[in-house]
Design a protein around this motif. Structure first.
Motif, PDB file in Angstrom:
ATOM      1  N   ARG A 194       0.837  -1.203   0.000  1.00  0.00           N
ATOM      2  CA  ARG A 194       0.000   0.000   0.000  1.00  0.00           C
ATOM      3  C   ARG A 194       0.876   1.258   0.000  1.00  0.00           C
ATOM      4  O   ARG A 194       0.620   2.206  -0.750  1.00  0.00           O
ATOM      5  N   LEU A 252       2.538   1.728  -3.371  1.00  0.00           N
ATOM      6  CA  LEU A 252       1.638   2.269  -4.385  1.00  0.00           C
ATOM      7  C   LEU A 252       1.380   3.755  -4.184  1.00  0.00           C
ATOM      8  O   LEU A 252       1.028   4.460  -5.139  1.00  0.00           O
ATOM      9  N   ASN A 253       1.536   4.253  -2.964  1.00  0.00           N
ATOM     10  CA  ASN A 253       1.443   5.697  -2.756  1.00  0.00           C
ATOM     11  C   ASN A 253       2.539   6.438  -3.530  1.00  0.00           C
ATOM     12  O   ASN A 253       2.382   7.602  -3.903  1.00  0.00           O
ATOM     13  N   LEU A 305       1.887   4.742  -7.745  1.00  0.00           N
ATOM     14  CA  LEU A 305       0.646   5.178  -8.389  1.00  0.00           C
ATOM     15  C   LEU A 305      -0.032   6.245  -7.526  1.00  0.00           C
ATOM     16  O   LEU A 305      -1.019   5.988  -6.836  1.00  0.00           O
ATOM     17  N   GLU A 326     -11.464  -0.422  -5.934  1.00  0.00           N
ATOM     18  CA  GLU A 326     -10.280  -0.185  -5.113  1.00  0.00           C
ATOM     19  C   GLU A 326     -10.406  -0.889  -3.773  1.00  0.00           C
ATOM     20  O   GLU A 326     -11.501  -1.250  -3.344  1.00  0.00           O
ATOM     21  N   HIS A 382      -6.662   2.055  -3.279  1.00  0.00           N
ATOM     22  CA  HIS A 382      -5.697   1.622  -4.279  1.00  0.00           C
ATOM     23  C   HIS A 382      -6.354   0.625  -5.227  1.00  0.00           C
ATOM     24  O   HIS A 382      -7.205  -0.176  -4.809  1.00  0.00           O
ATOM     25  N   LEU A 440      -2.744  -3.926  -6.335  1.00  0.00           N
ATOM     26  CA  LEU A 440      -2.392  -4.487  -5.028  1.00  0.00           C
ATOM     27  C   LEU A 440      -2.073  -5.975  -5.136  1.00  0.00           C
ATOM     28  O   LEU A 440      -1.083  -6.461  -4.567  1.00  0.00           O
TER      29      LEU A 440
END
Length: 730
Positions: free
Chosen positions: A232, A235-236, A239, A250, A254, A259
């Motif tokens: 997580r 991905l910050n 994306l 999501e 996300h 994920l």
């Protein structure tokens, strides 16, 4: 009573104060006891965090501190002073003050050292953390920029590899059974190499972790520690905005398929299942398929399930706009092998990971050709279709090496790395590890090219000439550092050359002869006949066989003197005497001179004779008798050339080699047949010297008859000295 006692105490205090006024070095107190108490309480409340020692130090005059320290008798050692007598008030107070100073200095010194040590430790930890981060970025960094080692790192790697070799040989010396706690794979069966490929499918957990911890503010890491939270946070960074073509919603802000993909990329199927469970109502049959995939020991769906998934993919998902969804389905179902998934696998390592997960290791024929990717196909694609130019191998050799190595093309990877001069050491040490793990396919002949293919091998299989690899590598330093070269040659102890000879012994033989480091490598013979061990003793229990092999090689090359030393070191008196006879025969009739061939060989022969006599060593009868006869003849010629005619005559008379009277002719002729060629070769010189001796004696006798003084009668000691030689065993 109490008032009287207090008054008496006050009187004593005033008297004491008057006496101490004479001590000029002590600070004078301008306050009474109550004022001192109040000031102390006030100071204590303000500086409660300061130690008593620090408060004391604050009262010192810093400007004069060096002058005051010089007055201390213990200023150089900072040890407490010895106590003085109780009656000496002035000395007592001065002593107490000095001790307080010394204890304060000692405490400050101790704290300074502790603080410096703590700073040093923290600095080392910071440096080590930087090194770890750099290594992680290097090994797991993004794509084509990965694996770029500086020259300093390469040198340190070379040193580390060298110590690894030494440690490995030490390990073998202790564990004579030579078993490593590793899984040995039979390279005769090529399919066993696929097991390594399964192991080599690395996950991206470390890269994800490095990315997150390198951008903590943007990552916003939090929650329960684990892969899910790590992905997580990743991905910050990866994306930060909405994903075009995102499907199925999501999970906690996300994209669900992103994920799942990155949890799989981290190698944590449990974390991926956690995402699937949270979004199961949006994923259709995928949860059932993924559960079967996760519970399969070889990460392969059953044929029926795999066909269903592939059919669903072809009908619904082939043109899906969500690249992560397509990538996850292709991973689970091993389908659409033509798609490189460049949107998600944007680095070489990601591409390799995805393709290796799609490889069918045990194809049962249920897959259509377009859905079947074998390891051989992937290897051909990387090695032949793409090749070195695609991966910019000349600029990024480690990247191309990684591509070959992770696809089980070990031999091609090593051969490629060996072509780069500055990386040869790495290529050799990788080959050594593979060789020890029995993962290396070797050429059957020593004369083969470094990388070759033999009849009957599968199309993409290549073989490495391991013997040639090591010999090419050690050639640059074997003459200057034979000890290090020997470490590498020991790996060839189980290899044979084309003639069936042990390669370790052949290499050692050549190494010793070329370097001439006989004593250091093979040991040295002490005066008492014992052998001082050499470097070779660390590698072989039976060193005599190796020394004999080297001695034979030296003999074949015509290095007879070196061979004599080696044969004596190997406890082979027959060969020692045989070669010494061959060396002595041509020189015994020569005139002795300092530093001459004859003088050197004579000293060697006499030392051997004395050693053998002391130890009771004897060789084969014929060689033994010839050796001592040649030594006697050498003594005869030395006496003859020195003009000691009578002593030379006595030697020849004792040897009974030539007839000195008419009665002994037949006996000497019969005995001549038993002499070796080394003795017969010198017979003409012996006869000539003997005739000259007899002629000289005859002239002397005629001169005596004519009145010329004859030779003086020799003493018994003179005759006995001729009959006793150092090597005489009678």
């Amino acid at each position: 009573m109490e008032a009287e006692g207090f008054g008496e105490l006050l009187q004593q205090a005033e008297q004491l104060a008057a006496e101490t006024e004479a001590v000029s070095e002590l600070p004078h107190v301008e306050r009474n006891l109550q004022e001192i108490q109040q000031a102390g309480e006030r100071l204590r409340s303000l500086l409660s965090w300061v130690s008593v020692t620090d408060i004391f130090l604050l009262s010192l005059d810093i400007f004069h501190i060096s002058q005051r320290l010089e007055s201390l008798s213990a200023a150089t050692t900072f040890e407490p002073l010895e106590p003085v007598k109780d009656t000496d008030i002035q000395g007592f107070l001065k002593n107490e003050r000095d001790n307080a100073l010394l204890s304060a200095i000692e405490e400050s010194r101790r704290r300074t050292f502790l603080l410096a040590e703590e700073y040093h430790r923290e600095s080392m930890l910071v440096q080590w953390e930087q090194v770890k981060q750099r290594v992680l970025h290097t090994l797991l960094g993004a794509g084509e920029d990965a694996l770029d080692f500086s020259q300093d790192i390469e040198v340190s790697l070379q040193i580390s590899f060298l110590y690894l070799i030494y440690d490995l040989h030490t390990f073998r010396k202790i564990h004579t059974r030579q078993k490593l706690i590793l899984t040995h794979m039979d390279v005769a069966k090529f399919n066993n190499r696929l097991q390594f490929v399964r192991i080599s499918i690395k996950n991206g957990y470390n890269y994800t972790m490095v990315t997150v911890f390198g951008n903590l503010h943007q990552a916003q890491l939090g929650g329960v520690p684990g892969t899910y939270q790590l992905v997580r946070s990743f991905l910050n960074i990866k994306l930060p905005g909405p994903l075009p073509g995102m499907q199925d919603g999501e999970v906690e802000g996300h994209p669900v398929w992103a994920l799942i993909y990155y949890c799989l990329r981290c190698g944590d199927l449990g974390a991926a299942m956690q995402v699937v469970n949270r979004a199961q109502h949006q994923l259709g049959d995928f949860k059932t398929w993924f559960q079967e995939y996760m519970n399969s020991p070889d990460r392969r769906l059953a044929p029926a399930t795999e066909n269903k998934l592939r059919l669903h993919y072809r009908r619904v998902l082939r043109n899906c706009a969500d690249p992560y969804k397509r990538a996850v389905y292709c991973l689970i179902g091993k389908c659409d092998i033509a798609d490189n998934h460049g949107e998600v696998a944007d680095k070489t390592e990601d591409y390799l990971w995805l393709k290796l997960n799609q490889v069918c290791f045990d194809d049962d024929g249920s897959s259509a050709p377009q859905d079947r990717l074998t390891l051989a196909q992937l290897q051909k694609q990387l090695l032949e279709d793409y090749g070195e130019s695609h991966f910019s191998a000349s600029q990024q050799p480690f990247l191309y090496f990684q591509v070959l190595f992770l696809t089980a093309q070990f031999e091609a990877a090593v051969a490629f790395l060996f072509r780069v001069e500055r990386l040869r050491s790495h290529a050799v040490h990788v080959a050594l590890v593979l060789y020890e793990l029995r993962l290396l396919l070797k050429s059957s002949g020593q004369s083969a090219q470094l990388l070759s293919q033999e009849a009957g091998d599968p199309p993409m299989v290549r073989r490495l000439n391991f013997i040639r690899l090591l010999m090419l590598y050690t050639r640059k330093f074997e003459s200057t550092d034979p000890r290090e070269a020997l470490q590498y040659f020991y790996f060839l102890r189980n290899e044979k050359n084309n003639q069936g000879e042990n390669m370790f012994m052949c290499c050692v033989s050549e190494l010793v002869i070329e370097s001439r480091e006989f004593d250091m490598l093979l040991g040295r013979l002490e005066k008492d006949g014992s052998r001082k061990p050499g470097v070779i003793d660390k590698f072989a229990g039976d060193t005599r066989a190796i020394i004999t092999k080297v001695a034979l090689e030296a003999e074949n090359k015509g290095l007879f003197e070196e061979a004599v030393r080696l044969y004596e070191l190997a406890k082979n008196p027959d060969k020692v005497l045989e070669l010494m006879n061959r060396l002595l025969s041509p020189v015994i009739a020569q005139v002795s001179a300092a530093q001459s061939n004859k003088e050197r060989l004579k000293n060697t022969a006499v030392a051997i004779a004395e050693r053998y006599r002391t130890q009771g060593v004897a060789g084969e009868k014929s060689a033994d008798s010839t050796f001592y006869l040649l030594l006697d003849l050498m003594t005869f010629f030395d006496e003859y050339h020195a003009g000691n005619i009578d002593r030379a005559y006595d030697v020849m008379e004792r040897l009974k080699l030539v007839p000195l009277s008419q009665d002994s002719v037949e006996e000497r002729v019969a005995a001549f047949r038993n002499f070796s060629d080394e003795v017969r070769h010198n017979l003409s010189e012996v006869l000539l010297a003997t005739m000259n001796i007899l002629f000289t004696q005859c002239k002397r006798l005629k001169g005596a008859a004519a009145g010329t003084p004859g030779r003086p009668q020799r003493s018994m000691e003179d005759r006995d000295s001729v009959r006793r030689w150092p090597w005489d065993r009678t």
